[in-house]
Design an enzyme around this catalytic site. Structure first.
Site, PDB file in Angstrom:
ATOM      1  N   ASN A   9       0.938  -1.266  -0.145  1.00  0.00           N
ATOM      2  CA  ASN A   9       0.001   0.151   0.008  1.00  0.00           C
ATOM      3  C   ASN A   9       0.727   1.307  -0.062  1.00  0.00           C
ATOM      4  O   ASN A   9       1.409   1.479   0.990  1.00  0.00           O
ATOM      5  CB  ASN A   9      -1.045  -0.115   1.220  1.00  0.00           C
ATOM      6  CG  ASN A   9      -1.750   1.207   1.494  1.00  0.00           C
ATOM      7  OD1 ASN A   9      -1.915   1.857   0.503  1.00  0.00           O
ATOM      8  ND2 ASN A   9      -2.418   1.363   2.551  1.00  0.00           N
ATOM      9  N   TRP A  10       1.018   1.920  -1.166  1.00  0.00           N
ATOM     10  CA  TRP A  10       1.939   2.966  -1.375  1.00  0.00           C
ATOM     11  C   TRP A  10       1.710   4.287  -0.529  1.00  0.00           C
ATOM     12  O   TRP A  10       1.994   5.065  -0.571  1.00  0.00           O
ATOM     13  CB  TRP A  10       2.463   3.132  -2.833  1.00  0.00           C
ATOM     14  CG  TRP A  10       3.289   2.021  -3.334  1.00  0.00           C
ATOM     15  CD1 TRP A  10       3.697   0.889  -3.044  1.00  0.00           C
ATOM     16  CD2 TRP A  10       3.889   2.272  -4.368  1.00  0.00           C
ATOM     17  NE1 TRP A  10       4.417   0.144  -3.677  1.00  0.00           N
ATOM     18  CE2 TRP A  10       4.572   1.123  -4.644  1.00  0.00           C
ATOM     19  CE3 TRP A  10       4.161   3.403  -5.543  1.00  0.00           C
ATOM     20  CZ2 TRP A  10       5.627   0.847  -5.628  1.00  0.00           C
ATOM     21  CZ3 TRP A  10       4.976   2.943  -6.423  1.00  0.00           C
ATOM     22  CH2 TRP A  10       5.721   1.732  -6.705  1.00  0.00           C
ATOM     23  N   LYS A  11       0.144   4.076  -0.379  1.00  0.00           N
ATOM     24  CA  LYS A  11      -0.399   5.397   0.565  1.00  0.00           C
ATOM     25  C   LYS A  11      -0.139   6.565  -0.348  1.00  0.00           C
ATOM     26  O   LYS A  11      -0.198   6.558  -1.742  1.00  0.00           O
ATOM     27  CB  LYS A  11       0.212   5.414   1.763  1.00  0.00           C
ATOM     28  CG  LYS A  11      -0.028   4.247   2.715  1.00  0.00           C
ATOM     29  CD  LYS A  11       0.088   4.245   4.038  1.00  0.00           C
ATOM     30  CE  LYS A  11      -0.175   3.156   4.896  1.00  0.00           C
ATOM     31  NZ  LYS A  11       0.002   3.118   6.371  1.00  0.00           N
ATOM     32  N   HIS A  96      -9.671   1.093   4.821  1.00  0.00           N
ATOM     33  CA  HIS A  96      -8.263   1.132   5.465  1.00  0.00           C
ATOM     34  C   HIS A  96      -8.483   1.961   6.806  1.00  0.00           C
ATOM     35  O   HIS A  96      -9.256   3.105   6.658  1.00  0.00           O
ATOM     36  CB  HIS A  96      -7.201   1.843   4.413  1.00  0.00           C
ATOM     37  CG  HIS A  96      -5.645   1.812   5.333  1.00  0.00           C
ATOM     38  ND1 HIS A  96      -5.513   2.737   6.084  1.00  0.00           N
ATOM     39  CD2 HIS A  96      -4.852   1.169   5.176  1.00  0.00           C
ATOM     40  CE1 HIS A  96      -4.086   2.248   6.227  1.00  0.00           C
ATOM     41  NE2 HIS A  96      -3.672   1.069   5.852  1.00  0.00           N
ATOM     42  N   GLU A  98      -6.641   4.334   7.830  1.00  0.00           N
ATOM     43  CA  GLU A  98      -6.621   5.783   7.794  1.00  0.00           C
ATOM     44  C   GLU A  98      -7.682   6.695   7.058  1.00  0.00           C
ATOM     45  O   GLU A  98      -7.836   7.809   7.452  1.00  0.00           O
ATOM     46  CB  GLU A  98      -5.288   6.076   6.625  1.00  0.00           C
ATOM     47  CG  GLU A  98      -3.875   5.791   7.645  1.00  0.00           C
ATOM     48  CD  GLU A  98      -2.887   5.285   6.858  1.00  0.00           C
ATOM     49  OE1 GLU A  98      -2.692   5.337   5.463  1.00  0.00           O
ATOM     50  OE2 GLU A  98      -2.042   4.774   7.348  1.00  0.00           O
ATOM     51  N   GLU A 168      -5.417  -5.121  10.227  1.00  0.00           N
ATOM     52  CA  GLU A 168      -4.447  -3.939  10.591  1.00  0.00           C
ATOM     53  C   GLU A 168      -4.630  -3.429  11.701  1.00  0.00           C
ATOM     54  O   GLU A 168      -5.551  -2.617  11.889  1.00  0.00           O
ATOM     55  CB  GLU A 168      -4.481  -3.117   9.318  1.00  0.00           C
ATOM     56  CG  GLU A 168      -4.201  -3.608   8.011  1.00  0.00           C
ATOM     57  CD  GLU A 168      -3.194  -2.416   7.173  1.00  0.00           C
ATOM     58  OE1 GLU A 168      -2.486  -2.802   6.510  1.00  0.00           O
ATOM     59  OE2 GLU A 168      -3.864  -1.458   7.005  1.00  0.00           O
ATOM     60  N   GLY A 174       2.565   2.014  10.829  1.00  0.00           N
ATOM     61  CA  GLY A 174       3.538   3.024  10.831  1.00  0.00           C
ATOM     62  C   GLY A 174       4.108   3.482  11.926  1.00  0.00           C
ATOM     63  O   GLY A 174       5.040   4.574  12.341  1.00  0.00           O
ATOM     64  N   SER A 214       3.470  -2.424  10.151  1.00  0.00           N
ATOM     65  CA  SER A 214       4.927  -2.586  10.490  1.00  0.00           C
ATOM     66  C   SER A 214       5.542  -3.946  10.083  1.00  0.00           C
ATOM     67  O   SER A 214       6.443  -4.262  10.834  1.00  0.00           O
ATOM     68  CB  SER A 214       5.382  -2.159  11.737  1.00  0.00           C
ATOM     69  OG  SER A 214       4.883  -0.664  12.027  1.00  0.00           O
ATOM     70  N   GLY A 235       2.964  -1.243   4.355  1.00  0.00           N
ATOM     71  CA  GLY A 235       2.908   0.319   3.748  1.00  0.00           C
ATOM     72  C   GLY A 235       4.498   0.709   3.786  1.00  0.00           C
ATOM     73  O   GLY A 235       4.990   0.695   2.445  1.00  0.00           O
ATOM     74  N   GLY A 236       4.966   1.260   4.516  1.00  0.00           N
ATOM     75  CA  GLY A 236       6.382   1.842   4.699  1.00  0.00           C
ATOM     76  C   GLY A 236       7.352   0.861   3.810  1.00  0.00           C
ATOM     77  O   GLY A 236       8.248   1.406   3.043  1.00  0.00           O
TER      78      GLY A 236
HETATM   79  P1  13P Z   1       3.155  -0.056   7.612  1.00  0.00           P
HETATM   80  O1  13P Z   1       3.544  -1.177   7.214  1.00  0.00           O
HETATM   81  O2  13P Z   1       3.724   1.514   7.259  1.00  0.00           O
HETATM   82  O3  13P Z   1       2.870  -0.093   9.188  1.00  0.00           O
HETATM   83  O4  13P Z   1       1.723   0.289   6.985  1.00  0.00           O
HETATM   84  C1  13P Z   1       0.616  -0.592   7.208  1.00  0.00           C
HETATM   85  C2  13P Z   1      -0.569  -0.280   6.257  1.00  0.00           C
HETATM   86  O5  13P Z   1      -1.191   0.837   6.915  1.00  0.00           O
HETATM   87  C3  13P Z   1      -0.726  -1.004   5.172  1.00  0.00           C
HETATM   88  O6  13P Z   1      -1.958  -0.769   4.533  1.00  0.00           O
END
Ligand code: 13P
Length: 253
Positions: A9-11, A96, A98, A168, A174, A214, A235-236
């Site tokens: 997920n590149w956000k 998600h 967020e 999640e 994050g 994470s 994510g990251g």
């Molecule tokens: P991180 O891997 O940066 O914690 O993010 C997870 C995430 O929200 C994937 O959708």
């Protein structure tokens, strides 16, 4: 045997040029992912560039990060399932945390988006997970059951093969904090319990549940070893090509 799925997920990251650059680095590193299904979910504005960069490569599928429930109309700033289909998008992330946290996404809107995506033939990664406050109040189970049941309300059993669930925990996203493999496994079990109630044992068991929060090359192996976990939503670490490729090939670590 279920096919495992690692999705990035590149956000809200990368311009169009940076997207192409990252994909060009990622493709040779991922190489042949074997049986692993690999997906990257990029911002809407980069979908077309990503599609072109991935052309001819079957190793990585393309996803978006949200979809609206209406086929078209006066919904400023939104994107429909048909628009995504027209760009050859295969997957879409829905619900998600967020989106739930910052953009007013609710169990009901998640469900509405799910229905539209599924009806259009898109594959869905639907996210559920508790906040730190909910976990500390002992409400993890209740939240997971509620979010899962609400997301799947009115979704026909025949559509389940189009859907992946991502567990999640919000406190792990994050933050560098990861759920322990046992915590992730228990949560995935609870999610399946909600599905079992609605669809019965076999369909619930056949569904894939990812862990997200994470996840990286150092913890992927122990998380993936859990019987209830069938993949990861990253994510990251998905923005670092070498790290993401290691996660995809975690069995070789
Ligand atoms: P991180 O891997 O940066 O914690 O993010 C997870 C995430 O929200 C994937 O959708």
């Amino acid at each position: 045997m279920k096919r495992e799925i690692i999705a990035g997920n590149w956000k809200m990251n990368c311009t169009k040029a940076e997207t192409v650059e990252l994909i060009e680095k990622l493709l040779p590193l991922v190489g042949d992912p074997g049986k692993m299904e690999v997906v990257i979910c990029v911002p809407f504005t980069n979908i077309d560039a990503a599609r072109k960069a991935l052309r001819g490569h079957k190793s990585i599928a393309l996803g978006a990060q949200n979809v609206h429930w209406a086929p078209k109309g006066a919904f400023t700033g939104e994107i429909s399932a048909e628009m995504l289909k027209a760009l050859k998008v295969k997957y879409v992330i829905i619900g998600h945390s967020e989106r739930r946290q910052y953009f007013g996404e609710t169990d009901q809107s998640v469900n509405a988006r799910m229905k539209a995506a599924v009806a259009a033939g898109l594959k869905v990664i639907v996210c559920v997970g508790e906040t730190l406050e909910e976990r500390e109040a002992g409400k993890t189970r209740e939240v997971l059951l509620r979010q899962t049941s609400a997301a799947f309300e009115g979704i026909d059993k025949s559509a389940l093969k189009q859907i992946v669930i991502a567990y999640e925990p919000v406190w792990a996203i994050g933050t560098g904090k990861t759920a322990t493999p046992k915590e992730a496994n228990t949560a995935a079990f609870v999610i399946r319990k909600a599905l079992r109630k609605q669809y019965g044992r076999t369909p619930a068991h056949a569904m894939r549940v990812q862990y997200g929060g994470s996840m990286n090359a150092s913890n992927v192996k122990e998380l993936m070893a859990m019987p209830q976990i069938d993949g990861g939503l990253i994510g990251g670490a998905s923005l670092k090509p070498a790290e993401f490729a290691k996660i995809v090939h975690y069995t070789e670590l």
